[in-house]
Structure formats: C-alpha cells, structure tokens
Design a protein around this motif. Structure first.
Motif, PDB file in Angstrom:
ATOM      1  N   HIS A 103       1.007  -1.368  -0.150  1.00 30.42           N
ATOM      2  CA  HIS A 103       0.036   0.005  -0.003  1.00 30.42           C
ATOM      3  C   HIS A 103       0.860   1.249  -0.214  1.00 30.42           C
ATOM      4  CE1 HIS A 103      -3.565  -2.396   0.758  1.00 30.42           C
ATOM      5  NE2 HIS A 103      -2.888  -3.049   1.493  1.00 30.42           N
ATOM      6  N   ARG A 182      -7.117   1.892   4.968  1.00 28.92           N
ATOM      7  CA  ARG A 182      -6.691   1.871   3.694  1.00 28.92           C
ATOM      8  C   ARG A 182      -6.361   0.608   3.181  1.00 28.92           C
ATOM      9  NH1 ARG A 182      -3.013   3.786   7.256  1.00 28.92           N
ATOM     10  NH2 ARG A 182      -0.996   2.528   7.463  1.00 28.92           N
ATOM     11  N   ASN A 183      -5.901  -0.225   3.988  1.00 26.95           N
ATOM     12  CA  ASN A 183      -5.297  -1.496   3.544  1.00 26.95           C
ATOM     13  C   ASN A 183      -6.707  -2.313   2.895  1.00 26.95           C
ATOM     14  OD1 ASN A 183      -3.289  -0.880   4.664  1.00 26.95           O
ATOM     15  ND2 ASN A 183      -3.271  -2.600   6.304  1.00 26.95           N
ATOM     16  N   ASP A 185      -8.702  -2.113  -0.124  1.00 29.23           N
ATOM     17  CA  ASP A 185      -8.602  -1.325  -1.247  1.00 29.23           C
ATOM     18  C   ASP A 185      -9.653  -2.172  -2.305  1.00 29.23           C
ATOM     19  OD1 ASP A 185      -7.423  -3.538  -1.888  1.00 29.23           O
ATOM     20  OD2 ASP A 185      -5.235  -2.506  -2.466  1.00 29.23           O
ATOM     21  N   THR A 187      -9.288  -4.858  -3.819  1.00 27.20           N
ATOM     22  CA  THR A 187      -8.750  -6.118  -4.444  1.00 27.20           C
ATOM     23  C   THR A 187      -9.642  -7.211  -4.259  1.00 27.20           C
ATOM     24  OG1 THR A 187      -6.450  -5.211  -3.944  1.00 27.20           O
ATOM     25  CG2 THR A 187      -6.757  -7.406  -4.587  1.00 27.20           C
ATOM     26  N   ARG A 228     -14.449  -3.925   2.523  1.00 31.56           N
ATOM     27  CA  ARG A 228     -13.979  -2.469   2.470  1.00 31.56           C
ATOM     28  C   ARG A 228     -14.939  -1.662   3.252  1.00 31.56           C
ATOM     29  NH1 ARG A 228     -13.874  -0.245  -3.207  1.00 31.56           N
ATOM     30  NH2 ARG A 228     -16.166  -0.171  -2.727  1.00 31.56           N
TER      31      ARG A 228
END
Length: 636
Positions: A103, A182-183, A185, A187, A228
């Motif tokens: 990140h 923020r981790n 994201d 994905t 998220r």
C-alpha cells in the motif's frame, strides 16, 4: 525482605526436580544450533525468500519464532537467551522495513507494524511483552514500549488510531501510520486453500453462498467491496488485545494515562455488551454504535463471530482485557463479563455422547454454512444436506444463526478460573470437557504453535487427580525439545522452500511445564496476553530473574487463599538463595508462610529462602491477590 532458611535435608531427590533441571540444561544447549542453521549472521530470517516480498502479513510469524525465548530466560534459562532475544527482535524489525505492505510503504514503520489486525499483532508482540518482562531496565525496551503505546493513545500525529469521543479504535487495522482502513482497497477476495476452512465473511451478498465461488473474480470483487465498506472504519472486539501493549507501558511507568485508556476502552465494550442484551457484539462503527457499518448487525466484525475463527479469538480478547483490568483495579469482579458469555453459549449447546457441543460462530439465520471442517470436531449435517459438488465440504449444523458446534476449547476458561478462583468457574470447566477423550488425565502429543494445551491435565493435578503430572509433562517437554533438535539436525529442506512458519515449527523451547509447575500459572494467552502466574523467582547472587542454579520449584496447589510451594536445592553441598515474588508484576502480597511447623509473617510481595546444600522446604503461602500496583520493578 523477610528470610526463611530451610532446615530439612532430602533423603531422596524427587523425580520431578531432577527432570526440571534436566529440561533447563537441555534447552540451554539449543540456541546456537538454531540460529546458525536458520538465521543469517546478522539475525535476519531466511524467509521471505523473495527480496521483493509484498504483503501485510508475516511480521508476526517471524517474531513468533522466538516468542518464548525471553520467557525461558525469565524462568531461569541461560543469560544468552536474553542476548539472542534482543538480537532477534532488532534484526526482524529491521528486516521488515525492507518489504512493502502493498500500500505504498513498508511493513514496518518507526520500528512498528504499519497497520494490521490485532489477532496477528497480539501473537507477534507476545515476544515483545516477554522481552520487557525479562529485561525491563533495558533503555531500548522502555523507549519502544512508551512509543508503541503512544500510537494507540494518538501521541504520534502520524498515528491517529483512537477516537476518544466515541471510544473506538478507528479500524480493525491499526499501527504506526494510524488507522489503516486504507488496506481494504477492494482487491478481489479470491479463493485460497486456507479459506476453505473458515467459510465466508458475509452471507448476505446475493448469489454468494460458499468459499468455492471466490474462484469467480466478479464475486470475489463484490466480497472485497463489502469488506471494505463494512470493515475499513469499523472497530472490532479483538482490538481489546491492544490493551496489553498499553499495559506494558504502564508496567514501566505507572502513569495514569495508560490506566485510564485501558479502563475507558474496556468499559466501552462492556457497555456495548449490555446494549446488545448481554451478548458481546464483535463490531462498532465510527459513531461507537453496534452494527452501524454492518447493516445493523452485532456480528460480522473482523476476526469476530462469523469469520474466520469465531468465539475463540473473541474469548482471547475478553480474557486479556479482564486480566489487564484486574491488574489495574485490584478486582476480579470483571470476570462476570466473559463468564456470562460462556453461560449464554452453554444454553445453546447440543449434547451428544455426554459432551456439550457449543456454538463458536454466528451468521445470518438460515444462511448456508458449508465449508471444509473436521467432522470429528464440528457437528455437521448428513450427506443428504450437501448443496455443493465439493466433496471436501460439509454443511454444518445451524440453529438460529449459530453454527460450528464443537467442544469448548478450555484454555480461556482455565484463565478465567485462575483469575477468579471461583468454584463456579472450575465447575464450568469440568462440565464442558470433551468427555470423548481423556485430556484431563493424560499427556497427548500434537502440534501447537506455543507447545501447550495441557491445561486440563494441570488443573486436574492441582485438584489432586493427576499426581504424576509433573513428571509426565516434564518428560513430554524434554521429548519435544529433543525431537525438534533431532529433526533439525537431519533437516534437508532447502531454504528456498521455506514458508512463513519455517522456524515456528522448529523452535525447540517449550515452556508449558516450567510455567505451570514452577510459577503456578498457565501459559500467557498466545494472542497477546501477559504472564499471569502465582509466583516468580529471582537469583540474588547473579541479580537476575529465574530459578538459581540447582534449584527446582513446584507449585503443588493453587486456591483462593494461596498456594503450596516446594523448593529443592539439588546441589549436595553449596547453599543457594532464592527470592520468591508474588505474581509476575508484584501484583499480589504474601501474608504469611507456614513451613515445618513454623509460621512466618511476611506482609510483602517478596521474601527470600536460603536452601543449604541438599535442602528442601515446603511452604504454604497465604496470599492477598491483586492488592499491589503492578510493576516491572525488580528486587535489586
């Protein structure tokens, strides 16, 4: 400091005493071999094998490889274990500043995890807590302890993790760069082999019913987006494990700001439990409210009731919080919090073959719960109820949203009993045993990261039901160490094939027997608990913690009023002196000691015993528990 001198000479050396000293001698011979074969010259690890390794994971695994080395030194192991522990903590910390978390920054920033969940931080920083216990006067330990705790108290402007208004930690990922939502994201949360064992994080996404569907990138993307949206800015119950990091700073300083933070944060989760009808919720949103990021649900938090492990880590977090609270308040009435959770789960249990199968997870009622489990451990439906083509998947028994019915793991209930010393907690343990086995009257060999889980057998010994437990657990520990050393000596696995657990599973240091027998307590909760024991020892001649050379100790009974302690000097002619301390942090007090028909008034957290050559003494120690401010302060 009061002093007692042993006057009784041994007619024969107890087998347990000989084995105890043999175990210490054997483990003292292991570290150089381990370090030379499995670490680089500077102490850095042989894994990751890829210099471009990128992940939020794995720092904890490297720390875990040495987690009990400082504890062995604290118990009486060679001084070199303290030296090596410092080296390894420094080397691993430095090494992981060179790997990306994926990140835009390293895994380690300011010598600390940049942002990760507290299940992993808890197990990783167990090494750090025990290193501080072993060497609190080390200036680097103290400085790091205050700085690391400061990340949780918002003392670093780059690390804002806590919201004092709403009494929440601001994400389920926390660290030296602040709350790390923020981790998450987006994905895609793609299929992985290990995910087959835990099921899905959420069961309310249309068209997604099993882990196998995570092979579909579109579905995996939807799951990641839900994670998220729901988890990035949501507090989670397992964040209570962070109270140990702040408690560690308190033990160095005694400063009120650390006490106040722990009690404030713990109280907030207690209040949420009350608001949820007495059942602990696993999440709270940025507003401090249960379920405000989870569509109103009290379950679904990260490492919570639904995913991945269910109640086990919630019980760890509650136990850790209650232990730290007792250290700070001097009271154990807070045990009602976790005790009430056990009682509510027991009401939901399904009894089979004389054993209570207690639910460990909760999800949306009626949702399909089908994934890879051990059917001998978890209650499953028969094959006719299967809804997927995956032959390794089983559909679990589900009742009103509760599932993974299994015998209750006993590590946390035994910690509860040790904290409370209440008969009702002992009775609960005995009632909820897995009666299909005989864990309370035998030593079993199996793999465990912390080489423990014989708590039931130890508890049975304390109650008089397993009289040869000391000899058997010490022989078992000796076998563990010797077996691992033999396997390492014959090891031909090439380092390029190592995984993140390569050294965890080779670690030859095993502490269960030494902690239970010499200190009269269980191993710390592996995911970030501090050492909760009846007594610990100091060697005044060498001005260090641990049993002096030739001295063996056995805590024979533990009850609400105190303990019975037996000490032996195995040297035939040399006298040994030992300082006995009440608790790992001087949190208890000895009121009096009885030995050989004499009563000694102590009224202190410590006293000294002189053991002439070949001498022994049995002490009945009356104790007041949690009556002193806990501290790392040494007797020297």
């Amino acid at each position: 400091m009061k002093e007692i001198t042993a006057t009784r000479r041994q007619t024969a050396l107890p087998e347990w005493a000989v084995l105890e000293r043999q175990l210490i001698r054997t483990m003292n011979q292991t570290p150089e071999f381990v370090l030379e074969k499995y670490t680089n010259l500077d102490g850095s690890m042989l894994w990751p094998t890829d210099p471009n390794y990128t992940s939020t994971d794995a720092l904890d695994d490297m720390y875990e490889s040495f987690h009990n080395w400082p504890l062995f030194y604290f118990a009486g192991g060679d001084e070199k274990f303290l030296t090596y522990s410092h080296r390894q903590f420094d080397a691993i910390t430095e090494q992981f500043t060179h790997y990306s978390c994926g990140h835009g920054h390293p895994i380690v920033v300011k010598e600390y995890e940049q942002g990760y969940d507290w299940m992993h931080q808890g197990e990783g920083y167990e090494f750090f807590y025990l290193l501080n216990l072993a060497d609190p006067e080390n200036p680097k330990n103290r400085e790091r302890s205050l700085r690391f705790a400061g990340f949780l108290l918002n003392e670093d402007p780059d690390a804002i993790n806590y919201d004092p208004e709403h009494k929440v930690l601001k994400s389920c990922y926390l660290g030296s760069m602040g709350a790390a939502g923020r981790n998450f994201d987006g994905t895609p949360w793609m299929w992985a082999d290990w995910k087959q064992w835990y099921g899905l994080p959420f069961h309310d996404l249309p068209g997604i019913t099993t882990v196998d569907e995570m092979h579909d990138e579109k579905k995996a993307k939807r799951m990641a987006e839900a994670m998220r949206d729901r988890l990035a800015h949501s507090d989670t119950l397992v964040n209570l494990m962070s109270t140990s990091m702040v408690m560690n700073a308190f033990l160095h300083t005694g400063q009120d700001k650390y006490r106040e933070w722990i009690l404030e944060y713990t109280k907030a989760w207690r209040q949420r439990t009350a608001e949820n009808g007495g059942l602990v919720p696993d999440n709270a949103g940025p507003d401090g409210k249960i379920g405000s990021e989870m569509n109103g649900k009290w379950y679904g938090g990260y490492y919570g009731w639904t995913w991945p492990h269910g109640f086990y880590f919630l019980a760890d977090a509650l136990t850790i919080a209650c232990e730290n609270e007792a250290l700070l308040t001097g009271q154990t009435k807070g045990c009602d919090w976790i005790r009430s959770q056990y009682q509510q789960l027991l009401k939901l249990a399904i009894e089979k073959d004389g054993t209570f199968f207690i639910p460990q997870k909760h999800g949306d009622p009626g949702a399909i719960q089908e994934y890879h489990v051990n059917p001998e451990k978890v209650l499953c439906m028969d094959d006719s109820a299967k809804t997927t083509d995956n032959p390794s998947f089983s559909r679990l028994v589900e009742k009103d949203g509760w599932y993974e019915f299994m015998p209750l793991p006993q590590t946390q209930p035994i910690h509860l009993w040790f904290l409370s010393r209440q008969p009702e907690d002992f009775d609960f343990i005995w009632k909820t045993r897995d009666f299909r086995g005989h864990d309370w009257q035998e030593i079993k060999t199996f793999y465990s990261k912390f080489q423990g889980e014989h708590d039931l057998a130890w508890l049975n010994y304390l109650q008089g039901g397993f009289p040869d437990y000391p000899e058997k657990i010490l022989l078992h520990n000796l076998k563990q160490t010797c077996t691992r050393m033999k396997e390492m000596d014959e090891d031909t696995e090439p380092p390029e094939e190592y995984t993140d657990s390569y050294l965890q599973k080779r670690n030859p240091i095993t502490m269960e027997g030494l902690v239970q027998l010499t200190m009269g307590g269980p191993l710390p909760i592996y995911n970030g608990g501090l050492l909760e024991v009846s007594v610990c020892y100091f060697d005044p001649e060498n001005r260090r913690p641990g049993l002096p050379e030739d001295v063996a100790a056995l805590v024979k009974t533990v009850d609400a009023s105190g303990i019975c302690l037996e000490l032996h000097n195995l040297h035939p002619i040399r006298s040994r002196k030992i300082v006995v301390q009440a608790g790992a942090f001087s949190e208890h007090n000895f009121q009096k000691a009885e030995a050989d028909g004499k009563t000694y008034s102590i009224n202190d957290c410590r006293f000294a015993v002189t053991l002439p050559g070949n001498a022994e003494i049995t002490l009945r120690l009356e104790m007041d528990r949690y009556c002193n401010t806990p501290t790392y302060h040494r007797p020297f």
